[in-house]
Design a protein around this motif. Structure first.
Motif, PDB file in Angstrom:
ATOM      1  N   LEU A 145       0.827  -1.206   0.000  1.00  0.00           N
ATOM      2  CA  LEU A 145       0.000   0.000   0.000  1.00  0.00           C
ATOM      3  C   LEU A 145       0.858   1.251   0.000  1.00  0.00           C
ATOM      4  O   LEU A 145       0.569   2.220  -0.719  1.00  0.00           O
ATOM      5  CB  LEU A 145      -0.929  -0.002   1.216  1.00  0.00           C
ATOM      6  N   ALA A 146       1.922   1.246   0.793  1.00  0.00           N
ATOM      7  CA  ALA A 146       2.807   2.418   0.854  1.00  0.00           C
ATOM      8  C   ALA A 146       3.485   2.649  -0.490  1.00  0.00           C
ATOM      9  O   ALA A 146       3.591   3.799  -0.964  1.00  0.00           O
ATOM     10  CB  ALA A 146       3.841   2.233   1.958  1.00  0.00           C
ATOM     11  N   LEU A 147       3.944   1.586  -1.135  1.00  0.00           N
ATOM     12  CA  LEU A 147       4.605   1.731  -2.432  1.00  0.00           C
ATOM     13  C   LEU A 147       3.636   2.232  -3.494  1.00  0.00           C
ATOM     14  O   LEU A 147       3.989   3.101  -4.311  1.00  0.00           O
ATOM     15  CB  LEU A 147       5.200   0.378  -2.850  1.00  0.00           C
ATOM     16  N   LEU A 148       2.430   1.693  -3.497  1.00  0.00           N
ATOM     17  CA  LEU A 148       1.433   2.141  -4.469  1.00  0.00           C
ATOM     18  C   LEU A 148       1.009   3.584  -4.211  1.00  0.00           C
ATOM     19  O   LEU A 148       0.735   4.337  -5.152  1.00  0.00           O
ATOM     20  CB  LEU A 148       0.221   1.212  -4.443  1.00  0.00           C
ATOM     21  N   ALA A 149       0.972   3.984  -2.937  1.00  0.00           N
ATOM     22  CA  ALA A 149       0.634   5.373  -2.608  1.00  0.00           C
ATOM     23  C   ALA A 149       1.706   6.322  -3.136  1.00  0.00           C
ATOM     24  O   ALA A 149       1.399   7.401  -3.662  1.00  0.00           O
ATOM     25  CB  ALA A 149       0.478   5.534  -1.100  1.00  0.00           C
ATOM     26  N   ASP A 150       2.975   5.928  -2.992  1.00  0.00           N
ATOM     27  CA  ASP A 150       4.058   6.752  -3.537  1.00  0.00           C
ATOM     28  C   ASP A 150       3.931   6.874  -5.054  1.00  0.00           C
ATOM     29  O   ASP A 150       4.163   7.945  -5.627  1.00  0.00           O
ATOM     30  CB  ASP A 150       5.412   6.139  -3.182  1.00  0.00           C
ATOM     31  N   LEU A 151       3.559   5.770  -5.695  1.00  0.00           N
ATOM     32  CA  LEU A 151       3.368   5.789  -7.145  1.00  0.00           C
ATOM     33  C   LEU A 151       2.190   6.676  -7.525  1.00  0.00           C
ATOM     34  O   LEU A 151       2.241   7.412  -8.532  1.00  0.00           O
ATOM     35  CB  LEU A 151       3.143   4.362  -7.648  1.00  0.00           C
ATOM     36  N   ALA A 152       1.130   6.658  -6.705  1.00  0.00           N
ATOM     37  CA  ALA A 152      -0.058   7.472  -6.971  1.00  0.00           C
ATOM     38  C   ALA A 152       0.248   8.966  -6.880  1.00  0.00           C
ATOM     39  O   ALA A 152      -0.368   9.775  -7.588  1.00  0.00           O
ATOM     40  CB  ALA A 152      -1.169   7.100  -5.994  1.00  0.00           C
ATOM     41  N   LYS A 153       1.184   9.339  -6.010  1.00  0.00           N
ATOM     42  CA  LYS A 153       1.551  10.748  -5.886  1.00  0.00           C
ATOM     43  C   LYS A 153       2.189  11.272  -7.165  1.00  0.00           C
ATOM     44  O   LYS A 153       2.130  12.470  -7.459  1.00  0.00           O
ATOM     45  CB  LYS A 153       2.526  10.931  -4.714  1.00  0.00           C
ATOM     46  N   GLU A 154       2.801  10.370  -7.926  1.00  0.00           N
ATOM     47  CA  GLU A 154       3.506  10.764  -9.146  1.00  0.00           C
ATOM     48  C   GLU A 154       2.678  10.547 -10.408  1.00  0.00           C
ATOM     49  O   GLU A 154       2.969  11.143 -11.450  1.00  0.00           O
ATOM     50  CB  GLU A 154       4.805   9.954  -9.266  1.00  0.00           C
ATOM     51  N   ASN A 155       1.668   9.702 -10.319  1.00  0.00           N
ATOM     52  CA  ASN A 155       0.922   9.315 -11.516  1.00  0.00           C
ATOM     53  C   ASN A 155      -0.573   9.306 -11.233  1.00  0.00           C
ATOM     54  O   ASN A 155      -1.057   8.463 -10.469  1.00  0.00           O
ATOM     55  CB  ASN A 155       1.358   7.920 -11.986  1.00  0.00           C
ATOM     56  N   ASP A 156      -1.288  10.228 -11.848  1.00  0.00           N
ATOM     57  CA  ASP A 156      -2.736  10.271 -11.693  1.00  0.00           C
ATOM     58  C   ASP A 156      -3.345   8.971 -12.219  1.00  0.00           C
ATOM     59  O   ASP A 156      -2.868   8.383 -13.188  1.00  0.00           O
ATOM     60  CB  ASP A 156      -3.321  11.460 -12.469  1.00  0.00           C
ATOM     61  N   GLY A 157      -4.374   8.527 -11.563  1.00  0.00           N
ATOM     62  CA  GLY A 157      -5.062   7.316 -11.984  1.00  0.00           C
ATOM     63  C   GLY A 157      -4.595   6.080 -11.264  1.00  0.00           C
ATOM     64  O   GLY A 157      -5.251   5.039 -11.319  1.00  0.00           O
ATOM     65  N   THR A 158      -3.453   6.170 -10.586  1.00  0.00           N
ATOM     66  CA  THR A 158      -2.985   5.041  -9.796  1.00  0.00           C
ATOM     67  C   THR A 158      -3.738   5.010  -8.473  1.00  0.00           C
ATOM     68  O   THR A 158      -3.788   6.009  -7.762  1.00  0.00           O
ATOM     69  CB  THR A 158      -1.475   5.147  -9.512  1.00  0.00           C
ATOM     70  N   HIS A 159      -4.325   3.889  -8.151  1.00  0.00           N
ATOM     71  CA  HIS A 159      -5.113   3.799  -6.923  1.00  0.00           C
ATOM     72  C   HIS A 159      -5.092   2.370  -6.397  1.00  0.00           C
ATOM     73  O   HIS A 159      -5.111   1.403  -7.168  1.00  0.00           O
ATOM     74  CB  HIS A 159      -6.564   4.221  -7.180  1.00  0.00           C
ATOM     75  N   ALA A 160      -5.028   2.247  -5.092  1.00  0.00           N
ATOM     76  CA  ALA A 160      -5.062   0.926  -4.443  1.00  0.00           C
ATOM     77  C   ALA A 160      -6.394   0.720  -3.759  1.00  0.00           C
ATOM     78  O   ALA A 160      -6.932   1.646  -3.138  1.00  0.00           O
ATOM     79  CB  ALA A 160      -3.927   0.808  -3.431  1.00  0.00           C
ATOM     80  N   VAL A 161      -6.932  -0.479  -3.866  1.00  0.00           N
ATOM     81  CA  VAL A 161      -8.147  -0.871  -3.166  1.00  0.00           C
ATOM     82  C   VAL A 161      -7.739  -1.923  -2.139  1.00  0.00           C
ATOM     83  O   VAL A 161      -7.332  -3.027  -2.505  1.00  0.00           O
ATOM     84  CB  VAL A 161      -9.205  -1.439  -4.129  1.00  0.00           C
ATOM     85  N   TRP A 162      -7.814  -1.561  -0.878  1.00  0.00           N
ATOM     86  CA  TRP A 162      -7.326  -2.441   0.194  1.00  0.00           C
ATOM     87  C   TRP A 162      -8.458  -3.340   0.659  1.00  0.00           C
ATOM     88  O   TRP A 162      -9.469  -2.875   1.187  1.00  0.00           O
ATOM     89  CB  TRP A 162      -6.801  -1.584   1.336  1.00  0.00           C
TER      90      TRP A 162
END
Length: 453
Positions: free
Chosen positions: A216-233
């Motif tokens: 989740l933390a890694l995907l959140a970092d990716l989301a900060k840089e790329n719109d449309g990236t989102h994690a569903v936990w």
């Protein structure tokens, strides 16, 4: 074969990971010949598969004292004890040098396919305990061989057997057919190809432990840089005070920080939590996947799924041995009550050794992650203490085998969180496992003052 002859045989250690190599080291220290069998081509082959993940234990907690003594004369430089290595660091800077010192006592490309008593299947009683073990192995080239051993220490871990997505412990319907969109490991987002797989995508993360927090933390970092990236936990139970782990109360600060990063990801909107969702099926919807719960709920389509629901031991090659395993956890029966996640939410367990790890089949031991069966929260320090105790027992030093001087850190998470979905279950057991760490003796149990964990 008589006892004198058997004592001249090696002790076979399965797995050249952290605990297996520690076992080999302690055997050498005791003057006992080890043979460490490793499926992979290098020491720590499994650790290298998650080389990008940073451990929440420091170097000071990841180096076995006996191993350090063996390494010291070689000019090996001990890493800064206060820093946190990645899996790759651990393998390159400690595990491989340790295996190199052990030299020919470590054999690579050797997969154990079976362990039994010589001339006795599991049915036969007569003369069983007097017989050595036979260890069947297959080399990388397919050649088969049988090795005779005085004892067997299985430190093969659980990495090869990740738990599936299905809430009933079996693969969800359609899980195997959609395997091209599912991974059971924390993705290495520093790899451009892997990063591209998750950039701008909706990814379901199934699981509630440290690995899920990391993803989740890694995907959140990716989301900060790329719109449309989102994690569903995806959580099988509700959210409670201890969903995110010990936080600032965790005496392993980096482990507590993982939970806080996962919490921040949800609060910032980079991840959304779906609670009480017990997966039953996964279906294709064009190029995407739809997860379906046991109660019929269907999630919005996702592009990828990361399943981090734990691991389980591979017991198939031990089928001819008489193991005493808990029916729930598949851990040794005396150890299971100490680590049962139905009762405990603590990230530690009382130090334990040969008494808790023995089986009806004398001379065989499951250690390390494998000793925990399906239970989580194993620490390397625990494994080092396990093999120190076991090797002392093999050497006939029972006093040392039953003595321990090990203090483990608490998580700050108290009570039994349980495994089901209602968050109120976390409050039922009360008790406390947040008392000050205490030095304990193997087999004696917890002092009354430590509370219920």
């Amino acid at each position: 074969m008589n006892a004198l002859t058997t004592d001249k045989l090696p002790v076979v250690v399965i797995g050249a990971g952290p605990i297996g190599l520690a076992a080999g080291t302690h055997l050498v220290e005791r003057g006992i010949e080890p043979l460490v069998l490793e499926t992979g081509p290098t020491a720590g082959s499994t650790v290298r598969e998650w080389s990008h993940v940073r451990l929440f234990s420091t170097w000071g907690e990841l180096i076995d004292p006996a191993a350090e003594k063996l390494l010291a004369p070689t000019g090996w430089v001990r890493p800064d004890a206060s820093t946190y290595p990645t899996g790759g660091d651990w393998a390159e800077r400690y595990l491989q040098p340790l295996a190199d010192v052990l030299g020919g006592k470590v054999r690579y490309g050797a997969t154990v396919t079976g362990v039994a008593r010589a001339g006795r299947d599991r049915i036969v009683d007569s003369g069983r305990d007097e017989q050595p073990f036979t260890v069947h192995i297959q080399s990388a080239d397919g050649a088969e061989e049988r090795i005779t051993a005085r004892a067997v220490i299985d430190a093969s871990g659980t990495w090869s057997a990740p738990s599936p997505m299905g809430a009933d412990g079996l693969p969800a319907l359609g899980e195997k057919k959609t395997a091209d969109r599912i991974t059971y490991r924390v993705p290495n987002l520093s790899d451009p190809a892997v990063r591209a797989r998750y950039t701008g995508k909706r990814t379901a993360v199934v699981g509630s432990g440290a690995s899920a927090f990391t993803a989740l933390a890694l995907l959140a970092d990716l989301a900060k840089e790329n719109d449309g990236t989102h994690a569903v936990w995806i959580l099988r139970r509700g959210i409670s005070d201890n969903t995110y782990g010990g936080g600032e109360a965790d005496q392993l600060p980096a482990r507590g920080a993982l939970g806080l990063r996962a919490k921040a990801a949800v609060e910032a909107g980079h991840a959304s939590a779906v609670t009480g969702f017990r997966s039953q099926a996964v279906e294709r919807d064009g190029d995407q996947l739809v997860l379906v719960a046991e109660d019929g709920r269907r999630l919005d389509p996702v592009d990828e799924v990361i399943v981090l629901t734990g691991f389980r031991p591979n017991l198939s090659f031990l089928s001819e041995l008489r193991l005493g395993l808990d029916e729930r956890l598949q851990a040794p029966t005396a150890l299971a009550p100490l680590i049962d996640p139905n009762v405990h939410s603590c990230g530690t367990v009382y130090p334990h050794g040969v008494n808790e790890l023995s089986h009806p089949e004398q001379g065989v031991y499951l250690v390390g992650m494998k000793s925990y069966g399906r239970a989580p929260t194993f620490l390397a320090m625990t494994g080092y203490e396990q093999v120190r105790s076991i090797t002392a027992s093999i050497a006939g030093d029972q006093e040392a085998a039953e003595r321990v001087e090990l203090t483990l850190p608490e998580t700050g998470v108290c009570g039994g969180a349980g495994l089901f979905d209602e968050p109120e279950n976390a409050e039922e057991s009360g008790g406390g496992c947040c008392a000050a760490p205490t030095t304990l003796q193997i087999g004696v149990g917890a002092p009354a003052s430590t509370g219920g964990c």
